[in-house]
Design an enzyme around this catalytic site. Structure first.
Site, PDB file in Angstrom:
ATOM      1  N   ASP A 141      37.011  47.573  44.655  1.00 30.72           N
ATOM      2  CA  ASP A 141      37.551  46.754  45.750  1.00 30.72           C
ATOM      3  C   ASP A 141      36.505  45.992  46.570  1.00 30.72           C
ATOM      4  OD1 ASP A 141      40.343  47.014  45.530  1.00 30.72           O
ATOM      5  OD2 ASP A 141      40.249  49.051  46.303  1.00 30.72           O
ATOM      6  N   ASP A 190      45.099  43.727  40.362  1.00 34.48           N
ATOM      7  CA  ASP A 190      44.439  43.405  41.630  1.00 34.48           C
ATOM      8  C   ASP A 190      42.943  43.094  41.430  1.00 34.48           C
ATOM      9  OD1 ASP A 190      46.498  45.349  41.529  1.00 34.48           O
ATOM     10  OD2 ASP A 190      46.226  45.898  43.616  1.00 34.48           O
ATOM     11  N   THR A 218      52.739  51.420  35.757  1.00 30.88           N
ATOM     12  CA  THR A 218      52.651  50.985  37.150  1.00 30.88           C
ATOM     13  C   THR A 218      52.128  52.115  38.015  1.00 30.88           C
ATOM     14  OG1 THR A 218      53.772  49.711  38.865  1.00 30.88           O
ATOM     15  CG2 THR A 218      54.948  51.654  38.044  1.00 30.88           C
ATOM     16  N   ARG A 239      53.468  41.946  44.588  1.00 31.86           N
ATOM     17  CA  ARG A 239      52.108  41.585  44.996  1.00 31.86           C
ATOM     18  C   ARG A 239      51.183  41.474  43.785  1.00 31.86           C
ATOM     19  NH1 ARG A 239      51.767  44.701  48.903  1.00 31.86           N
ATOM     20  NH2 ARG A 239      50.460  46.386  48.129  1.00 31.86           N
ATOM     21  N   TRP A 264      48.472  38.665  42.914  1.00 27.28           N
ATOM     22  CA  TRP A 264      47.038  38.832  42.583  1.00 27.28           C
ATOM     23  C   TRP A 264      46.718  38.098  41.286  1.00 27.28           C
ATOM     24  CZ3 TRP A 264      45.690  39.893  47.044  1.00 27.28           C
ATOM     25  CH2 TRP A 264      45.932  41.062  47.759  1.00 27.28           C
TER      26      TRP A 264
HETATM   27  N1  GLY Z   1      45.072  46.254  46.059  1.00 27.04           N
HETATM   28  C1  GLY Z   1      46.016  47.208  46.492  1.00 27.04           C
HETATM   29  C2  GLY Z   1      47.333  46.614  46.820  1.00 27.04           C
HETATM   30  O1  GLY Z   1      47.597  45.467  46.574  1.00 27.04           O
HETATM   31  O2  GLY Z   1      48.150  47.349  47.350  1.00 27.04           O
END
Ligand code: GLY
Length: 395
Positions: free
Chosen positions: A115, A175, A235, A247, A251
């Site tokens: 991250d 992500d 998932t 989300r 991403w």
């Molecule tokens: N990167 C973690 C989320 O999108 O929750």
């Protein structure tokens, strides 16, 4: 007559009707007022415990939740302060942005997560872009070196997580595409192409393994690190292994658009266009353009929205619209999303501990952060507003 032609010309050039116009000045003024509330809340928050809490993440069950610098969301609050500075040029925001950015510095040597793009890119990355500070540049390079250590040439991808090793061996989540921006930046700063090569390898392997025939994305792909093969697709935060977590689609769209910007590889542009089509033509995308938390939750429409997904998608669409032949359509959709967020999902002044937007969903399967404000929704919302403001029709 000449006057009418000028108006017509403006409408054609901007590609939007008056109805889609957003008063950026007003929205930023309102956002600044909210963030001032948040600064007070953050200053008064109880951070006296042993653990050093540095940034706000959400407001849930009546509590402002603050996080340590090692949390994946720690860089967004400094990033918000940088965006406010970028728009207003007010030294108040410059000073606060600098203060909160410094708190994230310990993460430059963190090799236990993927991250770093979120944590260091949104804080130090924006700070460097806006100030050119050499000390920020050094942090960006060190963080990219740390992130690179998670790359395995056998799999060709960066490992996302070290946790839950009972569930997966070498997990890569969609992500992770977002963190590649830090690597592209590091190659620009150092001239060392190894960062670039890692980013491109990750993007290529992810394009091969993460997507279904309809260009929706799996959340997690687990690899065998000894031979590089895919073990499982599943998932973690979505409705089911075969569903499209909202989300995550955001991403993916943002990631491939950014990869096209950095490489000019047309395969990434096509990928971004195909992902955009999956999202924008989806029968489960509501009329107000703010996705439900997962495109395939069978209980739609009686499920929570995810405003953070809309914020990420709208910001990505503005960038994509400048590269794609479908640009006018993307711009129109992004405008609609931004308008919805600004009118229907905005916090009441002074409420929500200063979060700008409400109604995001963080991790529904875990029962956490459902229909709440989330700091990254605010970050990508402000980014989308800045992109809206500076938008130029492609030549
Ligand atoms: N990167 C973690 C989320 O999108 O929750």
């Amino acid at each position: 007559m000449k006057y009418c032609l000028i108006i017509l010309h403006i409408v054609l050039l901007t590609g939007v009707s008056q109805a889609q116009n957003i008063n950026v000045e007003k929205v930023f003024r309102r956002a600044g007022a909210q963030v001032s509330v948040m600064l007070d809340e953050v200053t008064n928050a109880d951070t006296a415990g042993k653990v050093k809490l540095v940034s706000p993440r959400t407001y849930e069950n009546g509590q402002l939740k603050m996080v340590q610098s090692r949390d994946w969301t720690s860089g967004f609050f400094p990033g918000i302060l940088w965006y406010l500075y970028e728009y207003t040029k007010d030294d108040k925001w410059l000073s606060e942005a600098g203060k909160f950015t410094t708190k994230i510095e310990p993460e430059k040597t963190n090799t236990r997560t993927h991250d770093l793009g979120f944590m260091i890119g949104c804080s130090f990355g924006n700070g460097y872009r806006l100030t050119g500070r050499k000390d920020y540049e050094k942090v960006l390079i060190e963080a990219a070196q740390s992130l690179s250590k998670r790359f395995n040439p056998v799999t060709g991808v960066i490992k996302s997580w070290d946790h839950n090793s009972d569930k997966w061996q070498y997990p890569v989540i969609i992500d992770n595409m977002m963190n590649l921006e830090l690597l592209f930046e590091a190659t620009r700063l150092t001239g060392d192409s190894s960062f670039y090569k890692i980013a491109v390898s990750h993007a290529n392997v992810t394009m091969k393994n993460h997507f279904r025939a309809d260009y929706s994305s799996y959340h997690v792909v687990d690899y065998d690190p000894a031979i590089g093969s895919v073990k499982k697709k599943m998932t973690h935060q979505g409705y089911s292994d075969e569903s499209a977590w909202a989300r995550g689609q955001g991403w993916a769209l943002y990631g491939y658009t950014m990869c096209y910007r950095e490489t000019k590889n047309k395969a990434y542009l096509r990928q971004a266009e195909n992902i955009a089509a999956f999202i924008l033509k989806n029968k489960n995308l509501p009329r107000d353009m703010v996705p439900y938390w997962d495109f395939n939750d069978p209980a739609i429409p009686n499920v929570p929205r995810d405003v953070s997904a809309a914020a990420v998608i709208s910001s990505a669409l503005y960038e994509l619209s400048a590269y794609s032949v479908n640009g006018a359509d993307y711009k129109k959709m992004a405008d609609q999303m931004l308008k919805s967020l600004s009118e229907r999902y905005i916090s009441k002044p002074g409420s929500n501990k200063g979060f700008i937007l409400d109604h995001s969903t963080g991790h529904k399967p875990a029962g956490s952060e459902i229909d709440v404000p989330l700091i990254y929704a605010d970050y990508y919302y402000l980014e989308a507003l800045l992109r809206y403001k500076t938008y130029r029709q492609p030549k």
